[in-house]
Structure formats: structure tokens, C-alpha cells
Motif scaffolding. Structure first.
Motif, short mmCIF file in Angstrom:
data_model
loop_
_atom_site.label_atom_id
_atom_site.label_comp_id
_atom_site.label_asym_id
_atom_site.label_seq_id
_atom_site.Cartn_x
_atom_site.Cartn_y
_atom_site.Cartn_z
N ARG A 202 0.92 -1.21 0.02
CA ARG A 202 -0.10 0.13 0.06
C ARG A 202 0.71 1.08 0.24
NH1 ARG A 202 -2.75 -1.47 5.45
NH2 ARG A 202 -0.79 -1.94 6.04
N VAL A 203 1.89 1.34 0.71
CA VAL A 203 2.77 2.24 0.94
C VAL A 203 3.53 2.49 -0.43
CG1 VAL A 203 4.58 3.70 2.18
CG2 VAL A 203 2.78 2.15 3.52
N GLN A 204 4.11 1.30 -0.97
CA GLN A 204 4.64 1.33 -2.03
C GLN A 204 3.91 1.94 -3.27
OE1 GLN A 204 7.85 0.20 -2.64
NE2 GLN A 204 7.97 0.73 -4.68
N HIS A 205 2.64 1.83 -3.37
CA HIS A 205 1.97 2.34 -4.44
C HIS A 205 1.67 3.81 -4.22
CE1 HIS A 205 -1.35 2.96 -7.10
NE2 HIS A 205 -2.35 3.48 -5.94
N VAL A 206 1.81 4.25 -2.75
CA VAL A 206 1.71 5.63 -2.60
C VAL A 206 2.83 6.34 -3.28
CG1 VAL A 206 1.77 7.47 -0.75
CG2 VAL A 206 0.09 5.63 -0.70
N VAL A 207 4.00 5.76 -3.02
CA VAL A 207 5.37 6.06 -3.26
C VAL A 207 5.43 6.33 -4.82
CG1 VAL A 207 7.90 5.83 -3.35
CG2 VAL A 207 6.65 5.57 -1.35
N ARG A 208 5.18 5.37 -5.49
CA ARG A 208 5.48 5.44 -7.01
C ARG A 208 4.65 6.40 -7.36
NH1 ARG A 208 3.45 3.70 -11.73
NH2 ARG A 208 5.13 3.44 -13.39
N ASP A 209 3.10 6.78 -7.00
CA ASP A 209 2.27 7.45 -7.48
C ASP A 209 2.80 8.89 -7.11
OD1 ASP A 209 -0.35 8.09 -8.41
OD2 ASP A 209 -0.86 8.88 -6.66
N VAL A 210 3.21 9.28 -6.02
CA VAL A 210 3.75 10.49 -5.88
C VAL A 210 5.04 11.01 -6.71
CG1 VAL A 210 5.05 11.96 -4.20
CG2 VAL A 210 3.27 10.55 -3.51
N LEU A 211 5.95 9.80 -7.12
CA LEU A 211 7.02 10.13 -7.75
C LEU A 211 6.63 10.35 -9.39
CD1 LEU A 211 9.56 7.35 -6.58
CD2 LEU A 211 9.36 9.66 -5.90
N VAL A 212 5.75 9.47 -9.76
CA VAL A 212 5.21 9.88 -11.31
C VAL A 212 4.57 10.98 -11.52
CG1 VAL A 212 3.50 8.82 -12.99
CG2 VAL A 212 5.05 7.37 -11.77
N ASN A 213 3.87 11.43 -10.30
CA ASN A 213 3.15 12.89 -10.46
C ASN A 213 4.37 13.79 -10.39
OD1 ASN A 213 0.93 11.62 -10.67
ND2 ASN A 213 0.19 11.84 -8.61
N ALA A 214 5.09 13.73 -9.43
CA ALA A 214 6.42 14.81 -9.40
C ALA A 214 7.29 15.06 -10.79
CB ALA A 214 7.25 14.34 -8.07
N VAL A 215 7.48 13.87 -11.19
CA VAL A 215 8.21 14.07 -12.56
C VAL A 215 7.53 14.49 -13.50
CG1 VAL A 215 9.33 12.49 -14.64
CG2 VAL A 215 9.64 11.82 -12.12
N ILE A 221 13.86 14.94 -14.84
CA ILE A 221 14.18 13.78 -15.62
C ILE A 221 13.84 12.40 -14.84
CG2 ILE A 221 15.81 15.07 -17.00
CD1 ILE A 221 18.21 13.99 -15.43
N ALA A 222 13.77 12.48 -13.54
CA ALA A 222 13.74 11.55 -12.72
C ALA A 222 13.54 12.05 -11.29
CB ALA A 222 15.01 10.46 -12.41
N ALA A 223 12.74 10.82 -10.30
CA ALA A 223 12.61 11.14 -9.17
C ALA A 223 12.63 9.77 -8.41
CB ALA A 223 11.21 11.68 -8.71
N GLY A 224 13.04 9.73 -6.97
CA GLY A 224 12.88 8.73 -6.25
C GLY A 224 12.60 8.96 -4.76
N ALA A 225 12.25 7.98 -4.05
CA ALA A 225 12.02 8.02 -2.68
C ALA A 225 11.91 6.63 -1.86
CB ALA A 225 10.67 8.61 -2.28
N VAL A 226 12.36 6.72 -0.45
CA VAL A 226 12.14 5.63 0.38
C VAL A 226 11.80 5.90 1.59
CG1 VAL A 226 14.62 6.05 1.36
CG2 VAL A 226 13.86 3.81 1.39
N VAL A 227 10.97 4.98 2.12
CA VAL A 227 10.26 4.84 3.44
C VAL A 227 10.99 3.97 4.19
CG1 VAL A 227 8.21 4.86 4.86
CG2 VAL A 227 8.22 5.86 2.48
N LEU A 228 11.54 4.46 5.41
CA LEU A 228 12.66 3.46 6.23
C LEU A 228 11.94 3.45 7.64
CD1 LEU A 228 15.50 1.82 5.90
CD2 LEU A 228 16.48 3.97 6.96
N ASP A 229 11.88 2.16 8.08
CA ASP A 229 11.51 2.21 9.78
C ASP A 229 12.89 2.60 10.53
OD1 ASP A 229 11.26 1.10 12.25
OD2 ASP A 229 9.47 -0.04 11.69
N ALA A 230 12.93 3.58 11.17
CA ALA A 230 13.80 4.19 11.79
C ALA A 230 14.50 3.21 12.98
CB ALA A 230 13.82 5.52 12.38
N ASN A 231 13.77 2.22 13.17
CA ASN A 231 14.13 1.60 14.67
C ASN A 231 14.72 0.26 14.01
OD1 ASN A 231 13.72 3.72 16.48
ND2 ASN A 231 11.57 3.45 15.92
#
Length: 544
Positions: A202-215, A221-231
Motif C-alpha cells: 500500500r505504501v509502495q503504491h503511494v510512493v510510486r504515485d507521488v514520484l510519477v506525479n512529481a516527474v 528527468i527522474a525522481a525517487g523516494a524511500v520510506v524506512l523504519d527508523a528503529n
């Protein structure tokens, strides 16, 4: 009357006949058995592993990310082909895209086996069977199917025509013993235990959607993102666009389809000031009350270091961070010294090749010999390049209490994470960094303050706007922008890092700094995914 001798001879004949009948029945039975099976087990094609199964790949909640499906492939036994010309002409009526020279050469050859076409549809199979061509047959194979298409392409990776992993977690799975099972025949036709990833689809879908829209929005020319559990170090989502569809990866090897988050190295700009400030604080030589003279530029050799948001006065340490002062950062690094500076970046994992399951990991770059000018420029993000993913991992260590945890794409519990965590800064330093991150998100320069805020969530962050090197020189017109965010900032559970490559100004703006694009991308990811990850909003009536 039958004599004893003739009786014995007749008995021998009956015994021999019974043996022949028994053998014939056994052979007939086995032929019927094999004829009824989809996968003839003693059939040997050009590869010994085309029937090998792969385990399903699941997200952390059990959603299927990759699975095997049965497909049909066409083969020929050239020695049994009576008329190669006729055989090709008939096949071409069903498969008009067959390469004539290649297919004809295989049909008229003297080999015992030759592939003609892999991955046919059931309709193609029935049409070819109706042609009745001698020496033509079919084999049921395993083919990989990705229900989400490109949603998690760079994480999942690819398999080749023989269903062998060649990239991403598919390749990692092979390296963990699947290839050995295939080699000894133990993966053929078997249902293997699924492999669960740390990814939340679900979060992966959100991330890709945000990136596609941002480009599209920022004409980047490109965009990327990561969501990381800090602990725990778990990667909950990671994307890089442009990407590809692993179900039809015809463009997967194009250079712009690179997984920029782990396989690309970049000068990360002012996000590196996070590490410079943490280094100075952790040295014990400065604290939040320390001051740095940023009245005038620093000249070293042929280089002059300016402040983009220059105040031309003495700055406190929080102001150095808040105003993103290059001069202040350089003087923070000078407090620690050249050797101490490099040692700190090594300690945070920014200069070594990152260790994780994903095979596509680039090695950071740095000066062969560090001099003072290198320490100064690296203090504000120029002169060394690292991957965005390990930048996020290092930032998580500075914000989670000071513990560096290697990133993983597999589920990892908090107890397991604690056993492998390595303390890299003191808890006091981490507390100070969280304070600075929250302060910067509220009042920082570069337009990030208002665009970082997510109602109900206390987010802290740091922008980075790095000039790209074009023809050997830094360009003021071409940028690589970054934003690091963490929330809830008092005790961060998640770190979100966004990048956007060569964004353009929008909505009548004259600038395209990270606060105008990378920061809103992170805010949008948090707004849409925080509740999914179990972080409930808290709306406060009192002043923050």
C-alpha cells in the motif's frame, strides 16, 4: 501323451511369455502415465531448469508481489521434420512474427531439440496443434508474473526466459540457495515456501504515485523516494522513476531506468549538513549555544565559499543549520579536523558500499586524498557522492537515538534490530538533531517550512539543493534536490527521503530548490501513508 520333457519346455515358454507380457504392461503403463502429465519429467531441452519453480514473493502483509504461472513453449525435433519449408509456412500462419532465417535453420538442422517460441498463449497452442506438423511439440514451463506491474519493479527485479533471477530480490533469492535446488532438480515443479519482504504494498503504491506525479509536475528527468523504519532498518517502500514493467521488461536496461536510490551515487547537497552538524555536536567541542562567524566568505586556494542565504554575521549553531550556512558548516568541520571528518562519515556508513539484500548497490565516491579544501566542500555536500538509500539510513541513525542499523528488504523485528545495531553518536547528539530537524521544518529557508507540514503529524526535515556537474563545472541552472523527513519527530518511527533530478520551476516560480519540490513530495508521502503505517494524527490546540 505329453512327456515330462515336453511339459517342462511348455512351462518355460509360458514363463517367458508371462515375462514379456509383464514388461509390455509396465512400459505401456508408464507411457500412459507420462502422456497424461503436463510436464514430462524425462524431457531434456536446451536448459535443465526451465521447469524449475520459484517461490512467491509477498509483501509484509501477505499480498502477492510475484508468482509463477504456467505458460506453453513451442519446440521442434529437427530430425523428425519431414519438410522444413512446409513446417515453417504452416507455423507462420499462426506465428507471423517468427524470424524466418533463425527458425528455418533450426527446422532443417540435425539437432535432437530446438526451441522455436517461448511463452505462447493457449490459443496459439491449439491452433498449432491443429496443423498436425510432425516433429513439433509443446512444453509447459513456469513464467513469472508480477500483479502490480511496475509498482515495485526496482525492488523485485527480473527473471530471464528460463525463470532465473537476474536482478533485484529475484536475484537475491537465487543466491540464497534456489539456484542450488534447481541444479539438483529439487525446485522442478515444486511449490516452494513464499518469501516475505519488508515492503508494504500500500505504501509502495503511494510512493510510486507521488514520484510519477512529481516527474510530470516539475518536468524532471527522474525522481525517487524511500520510506524506512527508523528503529528496525526495514525498507517499507522504495521507488525510482522512470522504471519498467517486469512483466514486459523491454526497456529495463535503458540507463534512465536505473534504480537511483541504491544504484546511483550523487552529491547530496545540504542534506549532508545533517551529518556535519551531528559530527560537531558529537565531538563534544561545540553545543547548541556555540557560535560561528559567517560574516565573510571563506577563500581557500582558488575556491571561495559563499552562503546562499547569507546573513553576514555571527551565527549560533542552530542558525547555521536553519539558514543552511555553507560557511558555518565549513567551520563546524574545521572543529573536528580532516581525519575526524572522514572517520565520522565512514562511521555513519556513507563512504563504504552499503550492505543489504538488494544486489544493485553502488559504491560511494570520495577524494583519493582528503585535504582541507575537500573537508570544507564535503561539509556542505559537494565533493563526495553517496547513494540516497544509505543517506536515509545514516540520517535514521542520527534521529533514532544514535544507533546505525543496516537496511533490509526482509522483515526484521525490533529485538533482532537491537542486536545488530551499532552506536554511532550519543543520545544527546540525537536529541539535539531532532530538535534542529523540527526547528528547520518550522522555520527553515528554501521554502520548505510551509510545504513540509502535514496536519496532525510533527515532521522534521532538511532540504538539499545540489548543483549538478555539467561538462566538469557546477551548473547553477541544473540541480539534484533532496529532502530528508522524519516523524513523529520526538521519537521518529519513520524516515522518508525524496530526490528529484533536474526539476523545473512551476506555478510562476523563478526557482526550483528542494523546498519547492522534494519537500512537498515527502509531505505528500507522509500524508497518504502515515495512517497506513499505524501512526495516528494528533491535532494540538496549543501552540507548537
Amino acid at each position: 501323451m505329453m512327456t515330462p520333457r515336453s511339459a517342462r519346455a511348455q512351462n518355460r515358454i509360458l514363463i517367458v511369455m508371462a515375462c514379456f507380457i509383464g514388461i509390455f504392461c509396465i512400459i505401456s503403463g508408464r507411457l500412459v502415465f507420462y502422456g497424461m502429465k503436463d510436464d514430462p519429467v524425462d524431457f531434456n531441452g536446451p536448459t535443465g531448469s526451465v521447469l524449475a519453480a520459484r517461490p512467491d514473493i509477498l509483501d509484509r502483509n501477505g499480498a502477492v508481489l510475484a508468482t509463477d504461472i504456467n505458460t506453453v513453449s513451442l519446440y521442434a525435433e529437427p530430425r523428425k521434420i519431414i519438410d522444413p519449408d512446409e513446417a515453417f509456412e504452416l507455423l507462420a500462419t499462426v506465428l507471423p512474427d517468427l524470424n524466418f532465417e533463425q527458425t528455418y535453420a533450426r527446422l532443417k538442422g540435425n539437432a535432437g531439440f530446438a526451441w522455436l517460441k517461448r511463452g505462447l498463449t493457449p490459443k496459439h497452442k491449439s491452433q498449432i496443434m491443429a496443423l498436425g506438423i510432425p516433429g513439433i511439440g509443446f512444453r509447459t514451463e513456469k513464467s513469472r508474473f508480477y500483479p502490480g506491474g511496475p509498482t515495485a519493479a526496482h525492488i523485485l527485479g527480473l527473471v530471464n526466459i528460463d525463470n532465473q533471477g537476474i536482478a533485484g530480490m529475484e536475484k537475491y533469492i537465487d543466491s540464497q540457495g534456489l539456484s542450488d535446488l534447481r541444479d539438483v532438480g529439487l525446485a522442478h515443479g515444486r511449490k516452494l515456501a513464499p518469501v516475505k519482504l519488508s515492503i508494504d504494498l500500500r505504501v509502495q503504491h503511494v510512493v510510486r504515485d507521488v514520484l510519477v506525479n512529481a516527474v510530470e509536475r516539475y518536468r524532471a528527468i527522474a525522481a525517487g523516494a524511500v520510506v524506512l523504519d527508523a528503529n528496525t532498518g526495514e525498507v517499507l517502500a522504495m521507488g525510482s522513476v522512470p522504471d519498467f514493467d517486469p512483466n514486459n521488461p523491454f526497456n529495463a536496461l535503458e540507463k534512465d531506468r536505473l534504480n537511483r536510490m541504491s544504484a546511483g551515487v550523487y552529491e547530496m547537497g545540504s542534506t549532508i549538513k545533517t551529518f556535519t552538524t551531528a559530527m560537531a555536536l558529537d565531538s563534544g567541542k561545540v553545543d547548541l549555544n556555540s557560535t560561528f562567524d559567517a560574516t565573510r566568505p571563506i577563500t581557500i586556494g582558488r575556491q571561495t565559499i559563499h552562503d546562499f542565504h547569507g546573513k553576514r554575521r555571527v551565527l549560533t549553531l542552530p542558525e547555521v543549520f536553519l539558514f543552511s550556512s555553507n560557511i558555518g558548516s565549513a567551520k563546524e568541520a574545521d572543529v573536528v579536523g580532516i581525519e575526524g571528518h572522514r572517520e565520522f562519515l565512514v562511521r555513519l556508513g556513507l563512504l563504504d558500499r552499503m550492505q543489504t539484500e538488494l544486489p544493485e548497490v553502488a559504491r560511494p565516491t570520495e577524494p583519493k586524498v582528503w585535504k582541507k579544501v575537500h573537508s570544507i566542500t564535503i561539509s556542505f555536500g559537494h565533493g563526495m557522492a553517496t547513494t540516497p538509500l544509505q543517506t536515509a539510513v545514516g540520517a535514521a541513525a542520527l534521529l533514532n537515538g544514535g544507533m546505525l542499523i543496516a537496511p533490509t528488504f526482509l522483515p526484521r523485528g525490533i529485538e533482532e534490530a537491537r542486536t545488530m545495531a551499532k552506536r554511532v553518536v550519543s543520545k544527546k547528539t540525537s536529541d539535539d538533531l531532532r530538535y534542529l530537524y523540527r526547528l528547520n521544518a518550522q522555520k527553515g529557508t528554501g521554502g520548505s517550512a510551509s510545504r513540509t507540514q502535514v496536519p496532525g503529524y510533527r515532521v522534521g526535515g532538511k532540504t538539499g539543493t545540489a548543483e549538478k556537474v555539467i561538462n566538469g563545472r557546477y551548473s547553477k541552472e541544473v540541480r539534484f534536490n533532496t529532502f530528508i523527513a522524519a516523524y513523529p519527530i520526538e521519537n521518529p518511527r519513520y524516515v522518508v527521503l525524496t530526490i528529484i533530478d533536474e526539476p523545473k520551476p512551476v506555478d510562476g516560480q523563478v526557482a526550483a530548490g528542494a523546498g519547492l519540490n522534494a519537500a512537498p513530495m515527502a509531505a505528500e508521502i507522509i500524508r497518504r501513508s502515515a495512517n497506513i503505517l499505524g501512526v495516528l494524527p494528533v491535532f494540538e490546540t496549543a501552540a507548537d
